[in-house]
Motif scaffolding. Structure first.
Motif, PDB file in Angstrom:
ATOM      1  N   ALA A 193       6.244   9.188   2.765  1.00  0.00           N
ATOM      2  CA  ALA A 193       5.530  10.359   2.068  1.00  0.00           C
ATOM      3  C   ALA A 193       4.761  10.780   3.295  1.00  0.00           C
ATOM      4  N   THR A 194       4.109  12.126   2.703  1.00  0.00           N
ATOM      5  CA  THR A 194       2.972  12.790   3.421  1.00  0.00           C
ATOM      6  C   THR A 194       1.799  13.142   2.974  1.00  0.00           C
ATOM      7  N   LEU A 195       0.671  12.775   3.863  1.00  0.00           N
ATOM      8  CA  LEU A 195      -0.642  12.786   3.320  1.00  0.00           C
ATOM      9  C   LEU A 195      -1.285  14.001   4.194  1.00  0.00           C
ATOM     10  N   LYS A 196      -1.859  14.987   3.474  1.00  0.00           N
ATOM     11  CA  LYS A 196      -2.392  16.138   4.295  1.00  0.00           C
ATOM     12  C   LYS A 196      -3.961  15.802   4.242  1.00  0.00           C
ATOM     13  N   ILE A 197      -4.519  15.760   5.423  1.00  0.00           N
ATOM     14  CA  ILE A 197      -5.974  15.505   5.280  1.00  0.00           C
ATOM     15  C   ILE A 197      -6.638  16.637   5.809  1.00  0.00           C
ATOM     16  N   GLU A 198      -7.611  17.113   5.126  1.00  0.00           N
ATOM     17  CA  GLU A 198      -8.294  18.514   5.508  1.00  0.00           C
ATOM     18  C   GLU A 198      -9.754  17.926   5.990  1.00  0.00           C
ATOM     19  N   PRO A 199     -10.291  18.936   6.661  1.00  0.00           N
ATOM     20  CA  PRO A 199     -11.816  18.764   7.201  1.00  0.00           C
ATOM     21  C   PRO A 199     -12.786  18.502   6.131  1.00  0.00           C
ATOM     22  N   GLY A 237      -5.432  16.224   9.713  1.00  0.00           N
ATOM     23  CA  GLY A 237      -4.068  16.513  10.066  1.00  0.00           C
ATOM     24  C   GLY A 237      -3.067  16.282   8.833  1.00  0.00           C
ATOM     25  N   THR A 238      -1.875  16.414   9.221  1.00  0.00           N
ATOM     26  CA  THR A 238      -0.837  16.136   8.114  1.00  0.00           C
ATOM     27  C   THR A 238      -0.156  14.854   8.849  1.00  0.00           C
ATOM     28  N   VAL A 239      -0.051  13.774   8.132  1.00  0.00           N
ATOM     29  CA  VAL A 239       0.472  12.654   8.473  1.00  0.00           C
ATOM     30  C   VAL A 239       1.769  11.966   7.718  1.00  0.00           C
ATOM     31  N   GLU A 240       2.959  12.165   8.353  1.00  0.00           N
ATOM     32  CA  GLU A 240       3.793  11.249   7.706  1.00  0.00           C
ATOM     33  C   GLU A 240       3.885   9.834   7.641  1.00  0.00           C
ATOM     34  N   TYR A 241       4.114   9.288   6.700  1.00  0.00           N
ATOM     35  CA  TYR A 241       4.130   7.741   6.720  1.00  0.00           C
ATOM     36  C   TYR A 241       5.343   7.069   6.063  1.00  0.00           C
ATOM     37  N   TYR A 242       5.521   5.714   6.081  1.00  0.00           N
ATOM     38  CA  TYR A 242       6.676   5.267   5.576  1.00  0.00           C
ATOM     39  C   TYR A 242       6.504   3.763   5.642  1.00  0.00           C
ATOM     40  N   GLY A 293       0.616   6.869  14.401  1.00  0.00           N
ATOM     41  CA  GLY A 293      -0.275   5.949  14.851  1.00  0.00           C
ATOM     42  C   GLY A 293      -1.328   5.762  14.329  1.00  0.00           C
ATOM     43  N   ASP A 294      -1.823   6.814  13.454  1.00  0.00           N
ATOM     44  CA  ASP A 294      -3.197   6.852  12.701  1.00  0.00           C
ATOM     45  C   ASP A 294      -3.336   5.558  12.005  1.00  0.00           C
ATOM     46  N   PHE A 295      -2.642   5.076  11.215  1.00  0.00           N
ATOM     47  CA  PHE A 295      -2.957   3.849  10.311  1.00  0.00           C
ATOM     48  C   PHE A 295      -1.670   2.963  10.102  1.00  0.00           C
ATOM     49  N   LYS A 325       3.017  -2.385  -6.185  1.00  0.00           N
ATOM     50  CA  LYS A 325       3.239  -2.991  -7.408  1.00  0.00           C
ATOM     51  C   LYS A 325       4.463  -3.883  -7.487  1.00  0.00           C
ATOM     52  N   ASP A 326       5.147  -3.749  -6.478  1.00  0.00           N
ATOM     53  CA  ASP A 326       6.390  -4.419  -6.323  1.00  0.00           C
ATOM     54  C   ASP A 326       6.297  -5.921  -5.781  1.00  0.00           C
ATOM     55  N   VAL A 327       7.358  -6.538  -5.943  1.00  0.00           N
ATOM     56  CA  VAL A 327       7.295  -8.089  -6.000  1.00  0.00           C
ATOM     57  C   VAL A 327       7.592  -8.711  -4.410  1.00  0.00           C
ATOM     58  N   PHE A 328       7.603  -7.194  -3.723  1.00  0.00           N
ATOM     59  CA  PHE A 328       7.948  -7.700  -2.275  1.00  0.00           C
ATOM     60  C   PHE A 328       6.981  -6.830  -1.309  1.00  0.00           C
ATOM     61  N   ALA A 329       6.695  -7.337   0.047  1.00  0.00           N
ATOM     62  CA  ALA A 329       5.517  -6.523   0.866  1.00  0.00           C
ATOM     63  C   ALA A 329       6.220  -5.149   1.119  1.00  0.00           C
ATOM     64  N   HIS A 330       5.067  -4.442   1.313  1.00  0.00           N
ATOM     65  CA  HIS A 330       5.465  -2.947   1.965  1.00  0.00           C
ATOM     66  C   HIS A 330       4.324  -2.808   2.940  1.00  0.00           C
ATOM     67  N   THR A 331       4.492  -1.509   3.940  1.00  0.00           N
ATOM     68  CA  THR A 331       3.414  -1.118   4.743  1.00  0.00           C
ATOM     69  C   THR A 331       3.335   0.134   4.523  1.00  0.00           C
ATOM     70  N   ALA A 332       2.195   0.852   4.880  1.00  0.00           N
ATOM     71  CA  ALA A 332       1.947   2.304   4.856  1.00  0.00           C
ATOM     72  C   ALA A 332       1.695   2.437   6.643  1.00  0.00           C
ATOM     73  N   THR A 333       2.819   2.967   7.066  1.00  0.00           N
ATOM     74  CA  THR A 333       2.831   2.848   8.738  1.00  0.00           C
ATOM     75  C   THR A 333       2.743   4.659   8.870  1.00  0.00           C
ATOM     76  N   ALA A 334       1.877   5.082   9.546  1.00  0.00           N
ATOM     77  CA  ALA A 334       1.719   6.600   9.936  1.00  0.00           C
ATOM     78  C   ALA A 334       2.776   6.802  11.348  1.00  0.00           C
ATOM     79  N   ARG A 335       3.662   7.796  11.082  1.00  0.00           N
ATOM     80  CA  ARG A 335       4.449   7.998  12.398  1.00  0.00           C
ATOM     81  C   ARG A 335       3.613   8.252  13.475  1.00  0.00           C
TER      82      ARG A 335
END
Length: 106
Positions: free
Chosen positions: A100-106, A86-91, A66-68, A54-64
């Motif tokens: 942020a943190t994304l917890k992915i369950e099977p 798995g639990t993925v920390e991204y920035y 390397g998942d995405f 929603k911002d006026v500048f670019a962002h990324t969602a980069t997994a620490r």
């Protein structure tokens, strides 16, 4: 046909008709005013993440791990389907304080 057998068949039909495969969810994660929201969220393999900038500048969602690495131009969105548990920390690579943190369950 015996009454007990008919009741068993009826019960089996009811049970079989209520077994529905789990449906994948769509989860929205926003980037607004240099903040990722929600900062922590849980999802399941097969779910779709809709990343919304929603911002006026670019962002990324980069997994620490390397998942995405999702590129989000200003005022745009992107989607990705979760494939691994798995639990993925991204920035954001451009704004490393956005985490942020994304917890992915099977």
């Amino acid at each position: 046909m015996m009454p007990g057998r008919l009741a068993s068949i009826a019960l089996a039909v009811v049970l079989l008709s209520t077994v529905v495969p789990a449906r994948a969810a769509t989860i929205e994660i926003t980037m607004d005013n240099l903040v990722i929201a929600p900062a922590e969220i849980s999802a399941k393999i097969g779910d779709t993440i809709t990343w919304v900038n929603k911002d006026v500048f670019a962002h990324t969602a980069t997994a620490r791990n390397g998942d995405f690495d999702v590129m989000l131009p200003p005022k745009k969105s992107a989607t990705s389907v979760l494939k691994k548990a798995g639990t993925v920390e991204y920035y954001c690579r451009y704004h490393p304080n956005m985490k942020a943190t994304l917890k992915i369950e099977p």
